[in-house]
Design a protein around this motif. Structure first.
Motif, PDB file in Angstrom:
ATOM      1  N   LEU A 135     -13.041 -83.741 -18.456  1.00 28.59           N
ATOM      2  CA  LEU A 135     -11.914 -84.355 -19.025  1.00 28.59           C
ATOM      3  C   LEU A 135     -12.230 -85.602 -19.485  1.00 28.59           C
ATOM      4  O   LEU A 135     -11.482 -86.511 -20.178  1.00 28.59           O
ATOM      5  CB  LEU A 135     -10.719 -84.572 -18.097  1.00 28.59           C
ATOM      6  N   VAL A 176     -12.643 -80.935 -24.017  1.00 32.07           N
ATOM      7  CA  VAL A 176     -11.593 -79.769 -23.609  1.00 32.07           C
ATOM      8  C   VAL A 176     -11.839 -78.575 -24.585  1.00 32.07           C
ATOM      9  O   VAL A 176     -11.405 -77.307 -24.403  1.00 32.07           O
ATOM     10  CB  VAL A 176      -9.945 -80.259 -23.847  1.00 32.07           C
ATOM     11  N   HIS A 207     -15.625 -76.064 -20.377  1.00 32.90           N
ATOM     12  CA  HIS A 207     -14.439 -76.649 -19.704  1.00 32.90           C
ATOM     13  C   HIS A 207     -13.469 -75.397 -19.155  1.00 32.90           C
ATOM     14  O   HIS A 207     -13.200 -74.349 -19.700  1.00 32.90           O
ATOM     15  CB  HIS A 207     -13.357 -77.104 -20.865  1.00 32.90           C
ATOM     16  N   PRO A 237      -9.828 -74.581 -18.047  1.00 35.84           N
ATOM     17  CA  PRO A 237      -8.684 -74.926 -18.074  1.00 35.84           C
ATOM     18  C   PRO A 237      -7.705 -75.329 -17.079  1.00 35.84           C
ATOM     19  O   PRO A 237      -7.975 -74.471 -15.950  1.00 35.84           O
ATOM     20  CB  PRO A 237      -8.002 -74.120 -19.144  1.00 35.84           C
ATOM     21  N   SER A 254      -5.527 -80.306 -18.450  1.00 36.46           N
ATOM     22  CA  SER A 254      -5.860 -79.986 -19.612  1.00 36.46           C
ATOM     23  C   SER A 254      -4.730 -80.124 -20.788  1.00 36.46           C
ATOM     24  O   SER A 254      -4.940 -80.519 -21.669  1.00 36.46           O
ATOM     25  CB  SER A 254      -6.519 -78.631 -19.835  1.00 36.46           C
ATOM     26  N   HIS A 256      -5.288 -82.095 -24.206  1.00 41.87           N
ATOM     27  CA  HIS A 256      -4.975 -81.330 -25.397  1.00 41.87           C
ATOM     28  C   HIS A 256      -3.912 -82.034 -26.210  1.00 41.87           C
ATOM     29  O   HIS A 256      -4.016 -82.496 -27.503  1.00 41.87           O
ATOM     30  CB  HIS A 256      -4.799 -79.807 -25.578  1.00 41.87           C
TER      31      HIS A 256
END
Length: 322
Positions: free
Chosen positions: A212, A254, A259, A261, A265, A269
């Protein structure tokens, strides 16, 4: 039906997005039930079942936003003096109460009484956290919370960095902690834009692909752009070099194949969707809106006037580019 139309229909681009994390993320629902029931055993079981430290920190922050839960957390903290979890969760709740009283207004619009109450709640939290960190110096959730108290109590850049360094020595890529230090490094808290962007890039360079950390680049640019005048801020976010940095950061985090999730996340996003939208890079924003579906995190969107409606407006425009 075109791909743009089908994507828009599937997401419901004209619908209000779900911002409450407990409604947006079904996996968090048992924690809200446990908190509302005042059930410490269920709360403890919930946190005991979590894996990544980012999920633990995310859940702790979400729990802190539930009104009226301090009573059962105080009982748990008093009944389990050797357990760091109830004291840390209680401190997070105290911090949330304090910041709510202070509000998100700039300092000149916060009353003396608000500041006094704000600092009183943060000092209560800090007292609990000092005990936890002294007993268990590698306990990341407590050090993360102490980054919030350091900023609110105006303990300065060096102390905030010291706290972050203590945490990162054992948990080097803890996103919430990195995000909190990035806030501390902003000029509004005594830092500089050079420090903000430098720290974001430092985190990205050190982190594995798919982490992240790239979200910090988006946070840095949003903070910087919104600190400028409307015209200068728009020009800043539209700058090609800023756009390219955002693209690279998104692809490394992301949007990277590695990545995995998770709950944070949604924040990632949401932040990239905001950053690209502010710069008019709607096609770049689109995959982040698609990943969000009809969920979202307030993240930095709350900085905007009428931010919920603007989220929907930007989302509709971005999805139309698909």
């Amino acid at each position: 039906m075109s791909s743009a139309s089908s994507t828009s229909s599937a997401i419901g681009s004209d619908q209000d997005p779900v911002f409450d994390p407990f409604d947006a993320l079904p996996g968090l629902a048992p924690l809200r039930v446990a908190a509302q029931d005042g059930d410490w055993a269920a709360t403890q079981d919930f946190f005991g079942g979590l894996g990544p430290i980012d999920d633990v920190s995310f859940a702790a922050g979400a729990l802190a936003g539930i009104d009226g839960i301090e009573g059962y957390l105080e009982e748990a903290a008093d009944a389990l003096p050797g357990d760091p979890l109830p004291r840390t969760l209680l401190a997070e709740r105290y911090i949330h109460i304090g910041w709510t009283i202070r509000s998100r207004a700039s300092a000149e619009h916060v009353s003396r009484d608000q500041f006094e109450q704000f600092h009183a709640w943060l000092r209560k939290a800090e007292q609990r956290l000092i005990e936890v960190c002294a007993e268990q110096p590698t306990y990341a959730p407590a050090w993360t919370a102490r980054l919030l108290t350091a900023r609110g109590l105006q303990l300065g850049q060096s102390e905030a960095r010291r706290r972050y360094d203590r945490l990162s020595a054992h948990h080097p890529h803890q996103f919430r902690a990195q995000s909190q230090l990035l806030q501390q490094l902003c000029p509004k808290w005594g830092g500089s834009w050079e420090a903000v962007h430098g720290f974001a890039q430092e985190c990205v360079s050190a982190a594995p692909d798919g982490s992240l950390a790239g979200v910090l680049v988006a946070e840095a640019h949003v903070e910087h752009g919104l600190d400028l005048s409307d015209v200068a801020g728009t020009e800043y976010m539209r700058n090609v070099s800023v756009r390219n940095e955002l693209r690279h950061a998104a692809q490394a985090s992301v949007l990277h194949p590695d990545h995995r999730p998770g709950w944070p996340s949604v924040t990632g996003h949401s932040t990239f969707a905001l950053a690209f939208s502010l710069g008019g890079h709607l096609k770049d924003a689109a995959p982040h809106f698609v990943a969000l579906g009809n969920t979202a995190a307030e993240s930095l969107w709350r900085y905007l006037d009428d931010w919920k409606n603007r989220f929907v407006k930007y989302r509709t425009a971005a999805l139309a580019t698909l």
